[in-house]
Design a protein around this motif. Structure first.
Motif, PDB file in Angstrom:
ATOM      1  N   HIS A 173      81.754  91.578-129.214  1.00  0.00           N
ATOM      2  CA  HIS A 173      80.294  91.487-129.218  1.00  0.00           C
ATOM      3  C   HIS A 173      79.779  90.384-128.285  1.00  0.00           C
ATOM      4  O   HIS A 173      78.784  90.597-127.576  1.00  0.00           O
ATOM      5  CB  HIS A 173      79.815  91.215-130.647  1.00  0.00           C
ATOM      6  N   ALA A 174      80.418  89.226-128.314  1.00  0.00           N
ATOM      7  CA  ALA A 174      79.821  88.077-127.612  1.00  0.00           C
ATOM      8  C   ALA A 174      80.789  87.365-126.656  1.00  0.00           C
ATOM      9  O   ALA A 174      80.421  86.372-126.049  1.00  0.00           O
ATOM     10  CB  ALA A 174      79.300  87.075-128.640  1.00  0.00           C
ATOM     11  N   LYS A 175      81.983  87.849-126.497  1.00  0.00           N
ATOM     12  CA  LYS A 175      83.035  87.324-125.614  1.00  0.00           C
ATOM     13  C   LYS A 175      83.392  85.861-125.914  1.00  0.00           C
ATOM     14  O   LYS A 175      82.620  84.938-125.648  1.00  0.00           O
ATOM     15  CB  LYS A 175      82.654  87.464-124.136  1.00  0.00           C
TER      16      LYS A 175
ATOM     17  N   GLU B 150      80.479  83.340-124.936  1.00  0.00           N
ATOM     18  CA  GLU B 150      79.691  83.393-123.694  1.00  0.00           C
ATOM     19  C   GLU B 150      78.231  83.732-124.020  1.00  0.00           C
ATOM     20  O   GLU B 150      77.309  83.129-123.496  1.00  0.00           O
ATOM     21  CB  GLU B 150      80.292  84.473-122.782  1.00  0.00           C
ATOM     22  N   LYS B 151      78.062  84.728-124.925  1.00  0.00           N
ATOM     23  CA  LYS B 151      76.698  85.149-125.295  1.00  0.00           C
ATOM     24  C   LYS B 151      76.339  84.578-126.670  1.00  0.00           C
ATOM     25  O   LYS B 151      77.240  84.356-127.488  1.00  0.00           O
ATOM     26  CB  LYS B 151      76.628  86.677-125.381  1.00  0.00           C
ATOM     27  N   PRO B 152      75.066  84.405-126.979  1.00  0.00           N
ATOM     28  CA  PRO B 152      74.707  83.890-128.306  1.00  0.00           C
ATOM     29  C   PRO B 152      75.111  84.861-129.419  1.00  0.00           C
ATOM     30  O   PRO B 152      75.076  86.078-129.218  1.00  0.00           O
ATOM     31  CB  PRO B 152      73.186  83.736-128.252  1.00  0.00           C
ATOM     32  N   LEU B 153      75.515  84.320-130.545  1.00  0.00           N
ATOM     33  CA  LEU B 153      75.874  85.153-131.705  1.00  0.00           C
ATOM     34  C   LEU B 153      75.508  84.380-132.964  1.00  0.00           C
ATOM     35  O   LEU B 153      76.115  83.341-133.250  1.00  0.00           O
ATOM     36  CB  LEU B 153      77.385  85.462-131.687  1.00  0.00           C
TER      37      LEU B 153
ATOM     38  N   HIS C 130      75.958  79.484-129.716  1.00  0.00           N
ATOM     39  CA  HIS C 130      77.147  79.868-128.938  1.00  0.00           C
ATOM     40  C   HIS C 130      78.453  79.515-129.645  1.00  0.00           C
ATOM     41  O   HIS C 130      79.522  79.695-129.070  1.00  0.00           O
ATOM     42  CB  HIS C 130      77.120  79.233-127.538  1.00  0.00           C
TER      43      HIS C 130
END
Ligand SMILES: NC(=O)c1ccc[n+]([C@@H]2O[C@H](COP(=O)([O-])OP(=O)(O)OC[C@H]3O[C@@H](n4cnc5c(N)ncnc54)[C@H](OP(=O)(O)O)[C@@H]3O)[C@@H](O)[C@H]2O)c1
Length: 380
Positions: A190-192, A297-300, A353
């Protein structure tokens, strides 16, 4: 329906005479695979190398629980066990000593007798046309060997077929790696994940049946005011914790920690993923726990993470803040699913993050035998 009862001359984990695999079901209930599969005429012939060990015994339990189809099973161990009897699913078997001729006519060989046995006999099984599923670390980092967690990277073994006339080997990852990646992979998709910090709390069972017996014995000895017997581990294990007993390397990490680093890169097919680990033995009989800190890497946010984990195959969320109920090794022992809790935003990272999670998994089951048999199921 085959009777799922295993009895043996001596069960190495319990010291008792029998155990019942039917008690070992998924937290979510029994797999419907058992319903889908029955005994088939053309079912594969199996061999289990190390059948008397902690993982070997669990292979039998998992085969029975999942109603894995087979024509025959060859029960293999060392000279020490040769000639002993073992009852599995109402049939009497005589344990045979592993030798060069053990793999004639065998479709799938499950190896769990240590790295040196896999190194010596794995290639012989392949030459006989068998597909080997190896629990040891011997071939995991070989670039031609798929390293597979079925929920994570089944495609890595897509080219391997049963009875193709060509033998092959598939490696089962290290138990701590499997348990960690069962929880981290759905979030990674999902967010790497950019960086992962893992701290483990590893049980005696990870070091085999004799280590479990030593923890049991030491606990009694210490409570009786006696000196603890230290044979498997160099130091007192009962009422103590210590750095994992794997050899320490020149970089200061031990081999168990480096397995988490290297195997994660291979399984996620990402050589840039940053992983660091500290592996500790704790005096728990069975099932590992791991604290995992993730940087994405992406917000979660944590509620999205919780939803993702609730939907993930082979994962169960136990995350009840109100009653302070989170995963424990006892609660996941003999269970298939990896339990995840303590799901929370990492306060030290900006902008959603980072996450902290706490994971428990039965490493003899999902960390070894179950994962290997799920690999074998892909071959069917
Ligand atoms: N325990 C875990 O959670 C776990 C998890 C993942 C992977 N693994 C791996 O699985 C393997 C076995 O671990 P374990 O915990 O099951 O160990 P274990 O309880 O000590 O069992 C070892 C098994 O290997 C057999 N064996 C030893 N020497 C042999 C020989 N010369 N020829 C044939 N068989 C021989 C033993 O047979 P005898 O009874 O006849 O001596 C026994 O069945 C290891 O490679 C380990 O790293 C273990």
């Amino acid at each position: 329906m085959r009777a799922p009862a295993v009895s043996q001359h001596h069960h190495p984990l319990t010291g008792g005479a029998t155990f019942a695999p039917s008690s070992k079901t998924s937290i979510r209930g029994r797999s419907n695979l058992a319903i889908r599969m029955g005994l088939k005429e053309d079912a594969p012939s199996l061999a289990i190398v190390g059948v008397t060990g902690a993982v070997g015994q669990e292979f039998l339990s998992v085969l029975s629980d999942r109603a894995f189809p087979y024509q025959s099973i060859r029960m293999l161990a060392s000279k020490r066990s040769a000639g002993k009897h073992l009852t599995f699913e109402d049939k009497d078997y005589i344990i045979e000593e592993l030798n060069q001729d053990s793999f004639n006519g065998i479709d799938i060989v499950l190896f769990s007798a240590g790295g040196s046995i896999s190194k010596e006999f794995g290639p012989i099984a392949i030459d006989h046309g068998s597909v080997v599923v190896d629990n040891s670390s011997a071939f995991r980092m070989d670039e031609n060997v798929p390293l597979v967690i079925p929920e994570v990277n089944p495609d890595a073994m897509a080219h391997i077929k049963l009875r193709s006339g060509k033998g092959a080997l598939i490696a089962n990852p290290n138990c701590s790696t499997i348990i960690c990646l069962m929880a981290a992979t759905p979030l990674h998709r999902h967010a790497k994940v950019m960086r992962m910090v893992v701290s483990t709390y590893q049980a005696a069972s990870g070091a085999g049946a004799a280590a479990m017996e030593e923890l049991d014995l030491q606990t009694r000895e210490v409570l009786q005011g006696k000196q603890p017997t230290c044979k498997i581990f160099k130091q007192q294990y009962a009422f103590n914790i210590f750095s994992h007993n794997a050899p320490v390397l020149s970089n200061g990490y031990n081999e168990e920690e480096m397995k988490l680093v290297k195997e994660t890169r291979k399984i996620w097919n990402d050589m840039n993923i940053k992983v660091t680990a500290t592996c500790i033995r704790v005096p728990v009989m069975r099932a590992h726990a791991e604290s995992i800190n993730l940087q994405f890497e992406k917000p979660l946010d944590e509620s999205t993470a919780r939803d993702i984990l609730k939907r993930a195959a082979g994962v169960v969320v136990i995350d009840d803040r109100a009653s302070n109920h989170f995963p424990t090794p006892l609660e996941v022992s003999n269970k298939d699913d990896v339990a995840v809790g303590r799901i929370r935003q990492d306060l030290s990272q900006d902008g959603n993050h980072g996450l902290d999670i706490f994971v428990c998994g039965d490493q003899i089951r999902k960390g070894a035998a179950l994962n290997a048999i799920q690999i074998a199921e892909i071959l069917l």
